[in-house]
Design a protein around this motif. Structure first.
Motif, PDB file in Angstrom:
ATOM      1  N   UNK A 310      -3.325 -50.233  15.279  1.00  0.00           N
ATOM      2  CA  UNK A 310      -2.654 -50.535  13.981  1.00  0.00           C
ATOM      3  C   UNK A 310      -2.369 -49.188  13.275  1.00  0.00           C
ATOM      4  N   UNK A 311      -3.211 -48.229  13.500  1.00  0.00           N
ATOM      5  CA  UNK A 311      -2.651 -46.966  13.086  1.00  0.00           C
ATOM      6  C   UNK A 311      -1.487 -46.301  13.529  1.00  0.00           C
ATOM      7  N   UNK A 316       4.384 -44.970  13.440  1.00  0.00           N
ATOM      8  CA  UNK A 316       5.693 -44.982  14.025  1.00  0.00           C
ATOM      9  C   UNK A 316       6.628 -45.453  12.900  1.00  0.00           C
ATOM     10  N   UNK A 317       6.101 -46.379  12.002  1.00  0.00           N
ATOM     11  CA  UNK A 317       6.951 -46.726  10.731  1.00  0.00           C
ATOM     12  C   UNK A 317       7.029 -45.803  10.012  1.00  0.00           C
ATOM     13  N   UNK A 318       6.333 -44.850   9.633  1.00  0.00           N
ATOM     14  CA  UNK A 318       6.347 -43.636   8.696  1.00  0.00           C
ATOM     15  C   UNK A 318       7.531 -42.829   9.309  1.00  0.00           C
ATOM     16  N   UNK A 346       6.882 -52.716  12.349  1.00  0.00           N
ATOM     17  CA  UNK A 346       5.775 -52.228  12.818  1.00  0.00           C
ATOM     18  C   UNK A 346       4.398 -52.671  11.735  1.00  0.00           C
ATOM     19  N   UNK A 347       4.973 -52.592  10.635  1.00  0.00           N
ATOM     20  CA  UNK A 347       4.120 -53.047   9.707  1.00  0.00           C
ATOM     21  C   UNK A 347       3.427 -54.373   9.820  1.00  0.00           C
ATOM     22  N   UNK A 371      -5.498 -52.160   5.216  1.00  0.00           N
ATOM     23  CA  UNK A 371      -4.837 -53.603   5.390  1.00  0.00           C
ATOM     24  C   UNK A 371      -4.203 -54.117   3.903  1.00  0.00           C
ATOM     25  N   UNK A 372      -5.079 -53.667   2.967  1.00  0.00           N
ATOM     26  CA  UNK A 372      -4.665 -54.088   1.545  1.00  0.00           C
ATOM     27  C   UNK A 372      -3.031 -53.463   0.986  1.00  0.00           C
ATOM     28  N   UNK A 373      -3.041 -52.216   1.752  1.00  0.00           N
ATOM     29  CA  UNK A 373      -1.751 -51.373   1.349  1.00  0.00           C
ATOM     30  C   UNK A 373      -0.588 -52.106   2.277  1.00  0.00           C
TER      31      UNK A 373
END
Length: 402
Positions: A310-311, A316-318, A346-347, A371-373
């Protein structure tokens, strides 16, 4: 007149010698009857007298009396340990006085074999008796959940016999648990010197002490290298080697070892995680992501695999969003929808991995916040509100501001 003086001198010497023999007999009587304090007083007098102080048998009897006092003290406190150490000191002095020979004379008596379980009057009360009594007291304290004193009694027994693997494993294990790492290394060191002993667990303990407690990965790596010559197919040692290579920044060697290890154990989650980490550090994000995903496929409940997958997806999204923000206005207009969708994808893909990580560790608020974010960004209102409620319960109102 000279004859008279000589006769008187001989009478005096005979009387003195007889007196000292009487004192020793008193010590022997107290030893046998259980009056140990009287026995010790008598034998101390004999040990201080020039007529008997040079006889190793005098000190053997003293050591035996001290051993019986050690045995009789059922309190099993540090004072008891002190009694045992005094006895050990006296045995060692006796052995040295007797010429340090285990095969003859008083030296053989010092090391006479002791058989636990035989009637007390048949025990030799040798240094080996002291070892066995100390071992028994160690077990007693261990069963009473007194690890500190159990260690002290195991350690005392271990000072007598450096080759007893049971004693030194127990002493090393307890020393390690108690944070006495130098003591643990000493006892484990004796085990590593034994020719026919299975040393694998000992190597594991020693590597952990060197790498974790002493922050000495170089020494730990040298020990792993030595251990692998004895146990070349052990998977734990292979993982330790890789971990230490990473600590030492020997990335190429680590990657090579990981590839070899994965060839023999392709579903090893720890190896897959390290392989992914190395690829991520080298900039191969797709390769890293593939390895992280494989680790979760191998074990869906592997927390680190879920978290790292997940991280990395968020990273990769960033990178995509940073690339997008760096474009000219014209290029941004052309690619914003495409690149924005890739970033959001990706999110979305990260959600099940972080969700699983929270299931595995339901009190891990750090993962919960991430996960909230993610849900907030994806406008998953219901999921975000549920996490907000849970985080408020765990961290208190206003958790987002803290």
């Amino acid at each position: 007149m000279k004859k008279l003086i000589l006769s008187l001198a001989l009478v005096g010497a005979t009387t003195l010698a007889f007196g000292q023999k009487k004192v020793i007999k008193e010590a022997e009587k107290g030893f046998k009857s259980g009056d140990y304090q009287a026995a010790l007083t008598a034998i101390d007098a004999a040990a201080a007298n020039p007529e008997t102080s040079g006889d190793p048998a005098t000190f053997l009897l003293k050591a035996q009396i001290e051993t019986k006092m050690f045995y009789a003290d059922s309190s099993n406190t540090m004072e008891t340990v002190g009694l045992g150490r005094k006895a050990l000191e006296t045995y060692n002095k006796t052995f040295e006085m007797a010429g340090s020979d285990k095969e003859a004379g008083v030296g053989a008596d010092v090391y006479e074999e002791d058989m636990p379980g035989v009637p007390d009057n048949l025990r030799p009360y040798s240094i080996m008796t002291l070892k066995n009594l100390s071992f028994d007291k160690a077990i007693s304290r261990y069963n009473a959940d007194d690890a500190e004193l159990a260690y002290e009694f195991f350690s005392l027994a271990g000072e007598i016999d450096h080759t007893d693997s049971t004693i030194h494993y127990n002493a090393g294990y307890l020393a390690n648990e108690l944070g006495k790492f130098e003591d643990a290394k000493k006892h484990f060191g004796y085990l590593l010197e034994l020719p026919n002993y299975n040393k694998l667990n000992t190597y594991y303990f020693m590597v952990q002490i060197l790498s974790t407690e002493e922050k000495n990965p170089e020494a730990a790596f040298d020990l792993v290298t030595k251990a692998k010559t004895e146990y070349p197919n052990d998977k734990v040692l292979a993982e330790y080697e890789i971990q230490l290579l990473l600590q030492l920044n020997k990335m190429d060697e680590a990657m090579s070892q990981i590839k070899d290890a994965l060839a023999n154990d392709p579903n090893n989650t720890g190896l897959l995680l390290r392989s992914g980490y190395l690829k991520e550090q080298a900039g191969d994000l797709e390769g890293a992501l593939a390895d992280y995903k494989k680790s979760v496929e191998a074990d869906p409940n592997f927390f680190e695999g879920n978290y790292y997958t997940g991280a990395l997806m968020l990273e990769m999204s960033r990178k995509i969003l940073n690339e997008l923000n760096g474009l000219s206005d014209a290029e941004w207009e052309k690619q914003s929808q495409t690149l924005g969708k890739q970033a959001d994808d990706y999110y979305k893909q990260a959600v099940p991995y972080f969700t699983k990580a929270v299931e595995i560790k339901p009190d891990n608020t750090d993962i919960m916040i991430i996960l909230y974010q993610v849900h907030t960004r994806l406008k998953n209102t219901a999921e975000a509100e549920a996490l907000d409620k849970k985080l408020t319960e765990l961290l208190g109102a206003g958790w987002q501001e803290n």
